[in-house]
Design a protein around this motif. Structure first.
Motif, PDB file in Angstrom:
ATOM      1  N   ASP A  66      49.403  30.088  33.392  1.00 22.52           N
ATOM      2  CA  ASP A  66      48.870  29.399  34.561  1.00 22.52           C
ATOM      3  C   ASP A  66      49.782  28.283  35.056  1.00 22.52           C
ATOM      4  N   LEU A  69      52.617  29.836  37.010  1.00 24.49           N
ATOM      5  CA  LEU A  69      52.114  30.324  38.297  1.00 24.49           C
ATOM      6  C   LEU A  69      51.846  29.166  39.257  1.00 24.49           C
ATOM      7  N   LEU A  83      52.128  40.992  39.764  1.00 24.62           N
ATOM      8  CA  LEU A  83      52.086  40.877  38.308  1.00 24.62           C
ATOM      9  C   LEU A  83      52.737  42.111  37.712  1.00 24.62           C
ATOM     10  N   GLU A  87      49.791  42.388  31.956  1.00 21.86           N
ATOM     11  CA  GLU A  87      48.553  41.667  32.253  1.00 21.86           C
ATOM     12  C   GLU A  87      47.342  42.609  32.199  1.00 21.86           C
ATOM     13  N   ARG A  91      42.845  39.365  32.863  1.00 21.94           N
ATOM     14  CA  ARG A  91      43.837  38.379  33.309  1.00 21.94           C
ATOM     15  C   ARG A  91      43.974  38.409  34.833  1.00 21.94           C
ATOM     16  N   ASP A  94      41.109  36.497  36.231  1.00 19.61           N
ATOM     17  CA  ASP A  94      41.285  35.053  35.999  1.00 19.61           C
ATOM     18  C   ASP A  94      42.257  34.454  37.009  1.00 19.61           C
ATOM     19  N   ILE A  95      43.361  35.150  37.225  1.00 19.45           N
ATOM     20  CA  ILE A  95      44.383  34.644  38.161  1.00 19.45           C
ATOM     21  C   ILE A  95      43.828  34.561  39.571  1.00 19.45           C
ATOM     22  N   LYS A  96      43.113  35.596  39.987  1.00 20.56           N
ATOM     23  CA  LYS A  96      42.534  35.580  41.332  1.00 20.56           C
ATOM     24  C   LYS A  96      41.537  34.439  41.487  1.00 20.56           C
ATOM     25  N   THR A  98      41.387  31.641  39.706  1.00 20.25           N
ATOM     26  CA  THR A  98      42.035  30.338  39.568  1.00 20.25           C
ATOM     27  C   THR A  98      42.833  29.947  40.798  1.00 20.25           C
ATOM     28  N   VAL A 103      46.396  39.696  44.656  1.00 23.11           N
ATOM     29  CA  VAL A 103      47.157  40.118  43.483  1.00 23.11           C
ATOM     30  C   VAL A 103      47.558  41.584  43.631  1.00 23.11           C
TER      31      VAL A 103
END
Length: 219
Positions: A66, A69, A83, A87, A91, A94-96, A98, A103
């Protein structure tokens, strides 16, 4: 429907300008030190400003945490996070959540068996990129100039937008689109005169060849 053309691994103002002037829809920037296309945050800031409003900016990372990123996003202001590592679906979610960005998940393909994780990724990602599987011992997952068997994707039933990558160049992009019916193509090593060194004329030639497939499809 128009084809989305992405030029990835751009690292200089001159080659980025060639891609933008030739009409690339997406421009990709690599943040992965083992790659010859890796750029610093300082370079990313300048290139990001140059591309702003002219093409969709894509930040390519490989299993980034994180903090990494966050630094990339603050500096480049990308529209999409690509990505390109191992991943998981969790994950991706989570990235989307956060970062609130689209993505694109890269999937390495060699045989139809490699498509097994696709439903999970398709449920979490905004776009899928199919790339050739790196050989054993490779230090990076993509940008290796390898082509996979496009027929693996021939009867793909995917509601999500998807792109094809891996060993594409001006000479084979039309066939890749014809076989896969992909909505987008992504090139890196296929527009380079040496690893990590993009060639403006090769960029222009690739985009011309990709656009020519659109003309064929509407005839």
């Amino acid at each position: 429907m128009s084809l989305t053309v992405k030029i990835c691994g751009l690292s200089t103002p001159e080659t980025l300008d060639a891609a933008l002037q030739a009409g690339a829809d997406m421009v990709g920037f690599v943040f992965f030190p083992p790659s010859p296309r890796h750029i610093s945050l300082e370079t990313a800031r300048d290139l990001g400003k140059q591309a702003k409003g002219r093409a969709v900016k894509v930040a390519l990372t490989v299993d980034a945490d994180d903090a990494t990123l966050a630094n990339i996003i603050e500096t480049l202001r990308p529209d999409i996070l690509q990505l390109h590592g191992s991943e998981t679906v969790a994950r991706l979610r989570d990235i989307k959540q956060t970062f609130g960005l689209q993505v694109m998940k890269a999937m390495a393909v060699e045989t139809t068996a490699d498509l097994a994780p696709l439903p999970g990724y398709a449920a979490a990602a905004d776009r899928i990129l199919f790339d050739a599987r790196a050989p054993k011992g490779a230090t990076r997952p993509g940008g290796l100039g390898a082509v996979f068997d496009w027929h693996v994707l021939e009867n793909l039933d995917l509601s999500l937008p998807f792109m094809v990558s891996g060993g594409l160049n001006a000479g084979n992009v039309a066939e890749a689109v014809r076989v896969t019916r992909a909505g987008g193509v992504d090139v890196s090593s296929g527009v380079e005169r040496a690893p990590g060194t993009k060639d403006p004329e090769m960029i222009r030639a690739f985009i011309r060849a990709a656009r020519a497939t659109e003309e064929l499809s509407v005839r």
